[in-house]
Design a protein around this motif. Structure first.
Motif, short mmCIF file in Angstrom:
data_model
loop_
_atom_site.label_atom_id
_atom_site.label_comp_id
_atom_site.label_asym_id
_atom_site.label_seq_id
_atom_site.Cartn_x
_atom_site.Cartn_y
_atom_site.Cartn_z
N ARG B 309 6.30 -7.39 -8.28
CA ARG B 309 4.87 -7.35 -8.62
C ARG B 309 4.14 -6.45 -7.62
O ARG B 309 3.27 -5.65 -8.00
N ILE B 310 4.50 -6.57 -6.35
CA ILE B 310 3.90 -5.69 -5.33
C ILE B 310 4.19 -4.23 -5.65
O ILE B 310 3.30 -3.37 -5.58
N ALA B 311 5.44 -3.94 -6.03
CA ALA B 311 5.82 -2.56 -6.34
C ALA B 311 5.00 -2.03 -7.53
O ALA B 311 4.61 -0.87 -7.56
N HIS B 313 1.94 -3.05 -8.44
CA HIS B 313 0.56 -2.81 -8.00
C HIS B 313 0.48 -1.52 -7.17
O HIS B 313 -0.52 -0.80 -7.25
N GLY B 314 1.51 -1.26 -6.40
CA GLY B 314 1.55 0.00 -5.66
C GLY B 314 1.64 1.19 -6.61
O GLY B 314 0.97 2.22 -6.42
N THR B 315 2.46 1.04 -7.65
CA THR B 315 2.64 2.12 -8.62
C THR B 315 1.35 2.44 -9.35
O THR B 315 1.07 3.61 -9.67
N SER B 316 0.54 1.43 -9.61
CA SER B 316 -0.75 1.68 -10.26
C SER B 316 -1.58 2.69 -9.47
O SER B 316 -2.26 3.54 -10.05
N LEU B 317 -1.50 2.61 -8.15
CA LEU B 317 -2.31 3.51 -7.32
C LEU B 317 -1.79 4.95 -7.40
O LEU B 317 -2.56 5.90 -7.23
#
Lengths: 374, 374
Positions: B309-311, B313-317
């Protein structure tokens, strides 16, 4: 491959709320946060500066949906989504049943002055330079500094930095120095010092303060000494202040001599250990027989909790890729070894405020010249 | 001010070893790690790529002093110091009695393929662009993309990216797609599809695979379709492959028609929700009466633990500041709402491997043209 062979002990989220997620703890979560860390850093900064964290704070325990947060902060729905989701992964906010609530880490990003000064310093001074950390380490020079200007080290460029970088650099510098000035001055006055050599006098804030009680000679780059002189004129006793331009790295040039106190506050961390030893030897030679060298540093092994230690380890990387490519925030032993090698012994070693250590150093008793036979 | 008013619950380090530090947990530690996150990211990457983490791994439980680590990795003593200290703050390594030992997070940075692919993607594709995240959010366009090239979105530039960026982009893309191809193909074959429309066929890896069992029409930018055609020629059945150049964002242009399967794998996250609805409507129009749209996505609300999930959210940026400025990794509901609005209903909604969800969508039963009176 990947998570299938995970050693992450974090259990999958449980419970009746499918949208309530467990805290991202564990080795795997840390690794993923780190893998996207530069983007998450920027997202946190945007959440702070675009008013999103403030909006969450105002909403309190009720929290906000992404749509409500977008409206409250005056940002696009899209911006609210990507920033809130990043905030959830960073534990700046908690997501539960579709609503985001501010957590303690978010409050610190919003309000803690140390966190803020570090954030701004990292973005404005270090971010782009950080891309060249590897180059800096391999070449032993601050390869990232070219992102800010054409200087060999940051010190030549301080008065010419781009405006945002300059502001954030000095805010960072002053945040960690100003608060201990009065505490340190007390130790110097207690030893009846009448004259002080301010080595690396920077913007002159210390010289201004000290000049109210003793004569002060400032040593630094010429451009920096002009700024320092103006500051002393405005805030201190200019008649007691003398500027002595000097390249600190030219160890063939002795310091001016005959001082009761030589002041080196957050100076030694700007130099390699080899240079520290020689600077301390030059400082010793500048002393009157009863004089002392006063060293103030934020040693990472002397911190009483993890947060300031983390900040110091982060600051070391600034020295690597922006400042000079060869210095760092030291452990206390690193500097104490240099002091002994320079012929100085420790008279006092005490904490000064929450993060700093004051070392009061005197010439050692062992004769530095051939002793006469007893 | 600062720590004096700290809400950090972490106690100061205790115990008989002054050099053994408590784990940097707590809100204050997280905030400081975040404040220096870009520098710490680069330090972790250097520790990986300069052989420092490997040296610690080889040393095992005995650990290494900074001097030993410098020698083992063939780096300077200075580099070993700043990198090891950063690794301690990041919990990649543990410092005890002057020796550093590798921790689980360090092993993941060194060996986990997902962590590695994310690290490289962040550095080579996203790092410099991330400096312009705020500008991207305010303008609704990928303002950071200029660091890589002069394109309006990354998609026009994919075949022209700087070499390191291109390699890391495709390694990232393929890491998250290849592993689910065979699982998805099983669902399509089970529905007796003989013809497939590959929307956004990218480098043609899926088209090549699918062309072994059915006819495939690929839709993408013309430059991308040339690469895809070459890949199908080398690894699939080129006689069953047709290229149909199309601007996916020109919703006035219908897709080619008459397909048993329309394939949209990790495609919709490249578009805004408004565009997703229209793309799904165009996909529906491309179906035979018995055809299905197959959507594969990594929805962040469907992840079973925090790390992926963290990855996401990072990818969204990445989408915000590099790719297009308006898309992100979605929650499942975001896309399901678009599907319903496009006149599609869910026939199957299942996990596909550890991170992906497959949605099999059919035209809904409600008449899309005026019904004849019953």
């Amino acid at each position: 491959m990947g998570y299938e062979t995970s050693t992450d002990p974090a259990p999958p989220p449980q419970g009746s709320h499918p949208e309530r997620f467990g805290a991202p703890t564990g080795a795997h979560a840390r690794a993923q946060l780190l893998a996207f860390a530069p983007l998450f850093f920027q997202a946190a900064r945007c959440a702070r500066d675009l008013g999103l964290l403030s909006a969450l704070e105002r909403a309190g325990g009720a929290g906000l949906t992404p749509d409500e947060a977008a409206q409250a902060a005056g940002i696009s729905r899209y911006a609210a989504h990507v920033l809130l989701e990043a905030c959830a992964s960073l534990e700046l906010a908690q997501l539960e049943e579709g609503r985001y609530r501010l957590l303690d880490t978010g409050r610190l990003v919003l309000h803690d002055p140390m966190v803020r000064v570090n954030f701004d310093f990292t973005h404005d001074v270090c971010y782009r330079a950080g891309f060249r950390l590897r180059e800096s380490l391999e070449q032993g020079r601050p390869a990232g500094l070219r992102e800010l200007g054409p200087w060999p080290t940051v010190y030549e460029g301080l008065t010419h930095l781009p405006e945002a970088a300059k502001q954030s650099w000095f805010a960072f510098d002053h945040f960690y120095s100003d608060r201990i000035f009065h505490l340190a001055l007390g130790e110097i006055v207690a030893r009846s010092a009448a004259s002080l050599l301010d080595v690396g006098c920077n913007t002159g804030r210390w010289s201004a303060l000290a000049s109210r009680t003793m004569t002060v000679t400032g040593v630094d780059h010429e451009a920096q000494l002009r700024l320092a002189g103006e500051h002393v004129a405005a805030h201190g006793c200019p008649s007691r202040f003398t500027a002595a331009p000097l390249d600190l790295l030219d160890h063939s040039k002795p310091f001016p001599e005959g001082f009761d106190a030589v002041w080196m506050s957050q100076l030694l961390d700007c130099f390699s250990e080899a240079d520290i030893e020689r600077l301390l030897a030059r400082a010793k030679s500048a002393l009157t027989p009863n004089g002392r060298v006063y060293v103030v540093e934020t040693f990472w092994d002397r911190q009483r909790s993890a947060p300031p230690r983390i900040a110091l380890h982060g600051t070391s990387l600034y020295f690597t890729c922006v400042a000079n490519g060869e210095s760092r925030m030291y452990q206390s032993d690193d500097v104490l070894v240099c002091a002994r090698a320079a012929g100085l012994e420790v008279e006092l070693d005490r904490p000064l405020g929450p993060w700093h250590t004051l070392l009061v150093l005197r010439g050692d008793r062992s004769p530095s010249r051939p002793a006469s036979p007893s």
